[in-house]
Design a protein around this motif. Structure first.
Motif, mmCIF file in Angstrom:
data_model
loop_
_atom_site.group_PDB
_atom_site.id
_atom_site.type_symbol
_atom_site.label_atom_id
_atom_site.label_comp_id
_atom_site.label_asym_id
_atom_site.label_seq_id
_atom_site.Cartn_x
_atom_site.Cartn_y
_atom_site.Cartn_z
ATOM 1 N N ALA A 97 -11.013 3.973 -20.268
ATOM 2 C CA ALA A 97 -11.896 4.519 -19.237
ATOM 3 C C ALA A 97 -11.067 5.053 -18.084
ATOM 4 N N SER A 98 -11.449 6.192 -17.570
ATOM 5 C CA SER A 98 -10.713 6.828 -16.479
ATOM 6 C C SER A 98 -10.689 5.940 -15.238
ATOM 7 N N GLY A 99 -9.501 5.746 -14.682
ATOM 8 C CA GLY A 99 -9.355 4.954 -13.467
ATOM 9 C C GLY A 99 -9.409 3.460 -13.677
ATOM 10 N N SER A 100 -9.493 3.010 -14.946
ATOM 11 C CA SER A 100 -9.585 1.571 -15.216
ATOM 12 C C SER A 100 -8.192 0.968 -15.337
ATOM 13 N N LYS A 101 -8.153 -0.350 -15.453
ATOM 14 C CA LYS A 101 -6.901 -1.063 -15.686
ATOM 15 C C LYS A 101 -6.805 -1.515 -17.135
ATOM 16 N N GLU A 102 -7.393 -0.730 -18.003
ATOM 17 C CA GLU A 102 -7.318 -1.024 -19.429
ATOM 18 C C GLU A 102 -5.957 -0.594 -19.975
ATOM 19 N N PHE A 103 -5.564 -1.240 -21.046
ATOM 20 C CA PHE A 103 -4.303 -0.883 -21.716
ATOM 21 C C PHE A 103 -4.463 -1.131 -23.206
ATOM 22 N N THR A 104 -3.598 -0.515 -23.981
ATOM 23 C CA THR A 104 -3.679 -0.666 -25.433
ATOM 24 C C THR A 104 -2.430 -1.366 -25.973
ATOM 25 N N VAL A 105 -2.652 -2.144 -27.031
ATOM 26 C CA VAL A 105 -1.581 -2.872 -27.717
ATOM 27 C C VAL A 105 -1.635 -2.500 -29.191
ATOM 28 N N THR A 131 2.917 8.103 -36.480
ATOM 29 C CA THR A 131 1.881 7.089 -36.245
ATOM 30 C C THR A 131 2.009 6.499 -34.850
ATOM 31 N N VAL A 132 3.233 6.198 -34.448
ATOM 32 C CA VAL A 132 3.480 5.627 -33.126
ATOM 33 C C VAL A 132 3.076 6.619 -32.021
ATOM 34 N N VAL A 133 3.441 7.875 -32.197
ATOM 35 C CA VAL A 133 3.099 8.888 -31.196
ATOM 36 C C VAL A 133 1.589 9.106 -31.142
ATOM 37 N N PHE A 134 0.948 9.132 -32.305
ATOM 38 C CA PHE A 134 -0.502 9.322 -32.363
ATOM 39 C C PHE A 134 -1.234 8.150 -31.720
ATOM 40 N N GLY A 135 -0.740 6.912 -31.940
ATOM 41 C CA GLY A 135 -1.395 5.734 -31.387
ATOM 42 C C GLY A 135 -1.324 5.651 -29.880
ATOM 43 N N GLN A 136 -0.243 6.169 -29.296
ATOM 44 C CA GLN A 136 -0.068 6.186 -27.837
ATOM 45 C C GLN A 136 -0.332 4.819 -27.205
ATOM 46 N N ALA A 137 0.124 3.755 -27.830
ATOM 47 C CA ALA A 137 -0.108 2.412 -27.300
ATOM 48 C C ALA A 137 0.739 2.172 -26.057
ATOM 49 N N ASP A 138 0.173 1.486 -25.091
ATOM 50 C CA ASP A 138 0.931 1.118 -23.895
ATOM 51 C C ASP A 138 1.985 0.069 -24.221
ATOM 52 N N GLU A 350 3.000 0.457 -46.236
ATOM 53 C CA GLU A 350 2.601 -0.824 -46.821
ATOM 54 C C GLU A 350 1.588 -1.537 -45.933
ATOM 55 N N HIS A 351 1.827 -1.517 -44.625
ATOM 56 C CA HIS A 351 0.923 -2.146 -43.668
ATOM 57 C C HIS A 351 0.236 -1.085 -42.824
ATOM 58 N N PHE A 352 -1.021 -1.351 -42.461
ATOM 59 C CA PHE A 352 -1.717 -0.488 -41.527
ATOM 60 C C PHE A 352 -1.558 -1.067 -40.119
ATOM 61 N N PRO A 353 -1.147 -0.252 -39.164
ATOM 62 C CA PRO A 353 -1.032 -0.762 -37.796
ATOM 63 C C PRO A 353 -2.398 -1.123 -37.223
ATOM 64 N N VAL A 354 -2.413 -2.126 -36.360
ATOM 65 C CA VAL A 354 -3.633 -2.542 -35.672
ATOM 66 C C VAL A 354 -3.454 -2.234 -34.200
ATOM 67 N N ILE A 355 -4.480 -1.612 -33.598
ATOM 68 C CA ILE A 355 -4.395 -1.252 -32.178
ATOM 69 C C ILE A 355 -5.669 -1.711 -31.470
ATOM 70 N N SER A 356 -5.504 -2.229 -30.269
ATOM 71 C CA SER A 356 -6.642 -2.759 -29.522
ATOM 72 C C SER A 356 -6.581 -2.312 -28.059
ATOM 73 N N ARG A 357 -7.757 -2.108 -27.468
ATOM 74 C CA ARG A 357 -7.880 -1.762 -26.043
ATOM 75 C C ARG A 357 -8.368 -2.994 -25.302
ATOM 76 N N LEU A 358 -7.606 -3.401 -24.294
ATOM 77 C CA LEU A 358 -7.861 -4.638 -23.575
ATOM 78 C C LEU A 358 -7.851 -4.421 -22.065
#
Length: 362
Positions: A97-105, A131-138, A350-358
């Motif tokens: 969300a714009s302006g939020s303090k959310e981050f992704t892992v 995959t890493v660039v597409f995920g854009q995880a913090d 072999e493994h699918f990455p898991v990404i979460s917004r917290l």
């Protein structure tokens, strides 16, 4: 003959609900104490489906025996909701969300970046980068990570930092070959790493699974702790899979038995690190075990499973063997709010990455 068939059906109808209950509750016992419990959770999805199929059969036959599978399924409800996420009306988005303090892992078992028999597979390595660039995880945690400081080989740490713009990182360097070949667990972050350490947890031939990576990060003015790792793997080989096809189970069962015991010890050690954390904690990585297991129940006892909070379905993270295999997780303490989580389907992985917004609750 009719009597024999009737008694056979009754026996099966009694045994299958009992098998379902065994697969549900035996994983509460440590495999280190009673090693067959390590196999129990692996059978849970199959026994659940079979018991579900028994219900309409007995209803059509107008017999009350359907009560047995129904009772077993109801008693196994906890295991059902650890195996499947059911949120049909939840908008499971990873967009912050714009302006939020959310981050992704993101957690991702990179399978040594495509290194096979000391030969770099450029296509697989490029796929991991994309995959890493597409995920854009913090915050990005990678297990079975390989990098090389030789000028003619791939310095994957520098490449990922440049391609994805990470300012901070920490690498465990669990195993080193020929001075420049490094294997282990790595954490990349857009948020400052205040301190990080490698905590030994055993020994592994793949260079990942020998330690836990623990790091304290400053995220929007708050300190959080991230712990990532790879718990003991069965290390199955082509010979093991062939033995499985040939119904030769003894050697494979012994290998799995040893792994159950080691992984149970690691799970208890990891649970201790979680309990000792002075900060809100996120635990992620490749547990090499299913949700109905001693491993998962020990590690996740006080944490939220990000996928179960917001996802849907199996959440499969292993691309082969079975569609029910969710073995990579993001777990967060109760101080976090989970906004979204998904397993990213990646080709040739072999493994699918898991990404979460917290975000941290205030």
């Amino acid at each position: 003959m009719k009597t024999f068939l009737r008694w056979s059906l009754l026996t099966i109808n009694m045994m299958l609900p009992l098998a379902l209950l065994a697969s549900t509750f035996l994983p509460y016992i440590s495999p280190g104490t009673f090693w067959p419990t390590g196999f129990a959770g692996l059978t849970f999805p199959g026994f659940l489906i079979i018991n579900l199929l028994l219900i309409p059969v007995w209803i059509l036959l107008r017999k009350k025996y359907w009560l047995l599978p129904v009772t077993a399924i109801l008693l196994s409800a906890g295991a059902v909701f650890r195996t499947w996420a059911i949120h049909p009306f939840h908008e499971n988005t990873l967009e912050k969300a714009s302006g939020s303090k959310e981050f992704t892992v993101m957690t991702y078992n990179a399978s040594n970046m495509g290194l096979q028999s000391y030969t770099e597979n450029k296509a697989i390595r490029s796929n991991v980068y994309n995959t890493v660039v597409f995920g854009q995880a913090d915050i990005l945690c990678m297990q079975e990570f390989y990098t090389n400081e030789h000028p003619e080989l791939s310095h994957n740490i520098d490449s990922i930092r440049i391609k994805a713009g990470y300012e901070y990182y920490y690498f465990t360097k669990d195993m080193v070959y020929w001075d420049t070949w490094h294997y282990g667990i790595v954490l990349f972050s857009h948020h400052p790493v205040l301190q990080a350490s490698s905590i030994p947890c055993g020994a592994s031939a793949v260079g990942s699974g020998s330690s836990f990576l623990q790091a304290d990060l400053l995220v929007y003015g708050d300190t959080i702790r991230v712990i990532t790792g790879q718990l003991a793997s069965y290390m199955l080989t082509g010979q093991d899979f062939q033995a499985l096809k040939d119904f030769h189970f003894r050697g494979l069962a012994y290998k799995m038995r040893q792994t159950f015991t080691w992984r149970a010890q690691q799970a208890r050690q990891l649970a201790g690190l979680i309990a000792a954390s002075p900060y809100p904690v996120i635990v992620c990585g490749d547990f090499n075990d299913v949700p109905v297991s001693y491993t998962y129940q020990t590690v996740a006892a006080t944490l939220q499973d990000a996928f179960l909070k917001t996802g849907n379905g199996w959440g499969r993270t292993l691309s082969y063997l079975s569609p029910s295999l969710r073995i990579d997780y993001i777990l967060a303490s109760r101080q976090f709010r989970v906004h979204g989580c998904e397993a990213m389907r990646v080709a040739d992985s072999e493994h699918f990455p898991v990404i979460s917004r917290l975000s941290l609750k205030k």
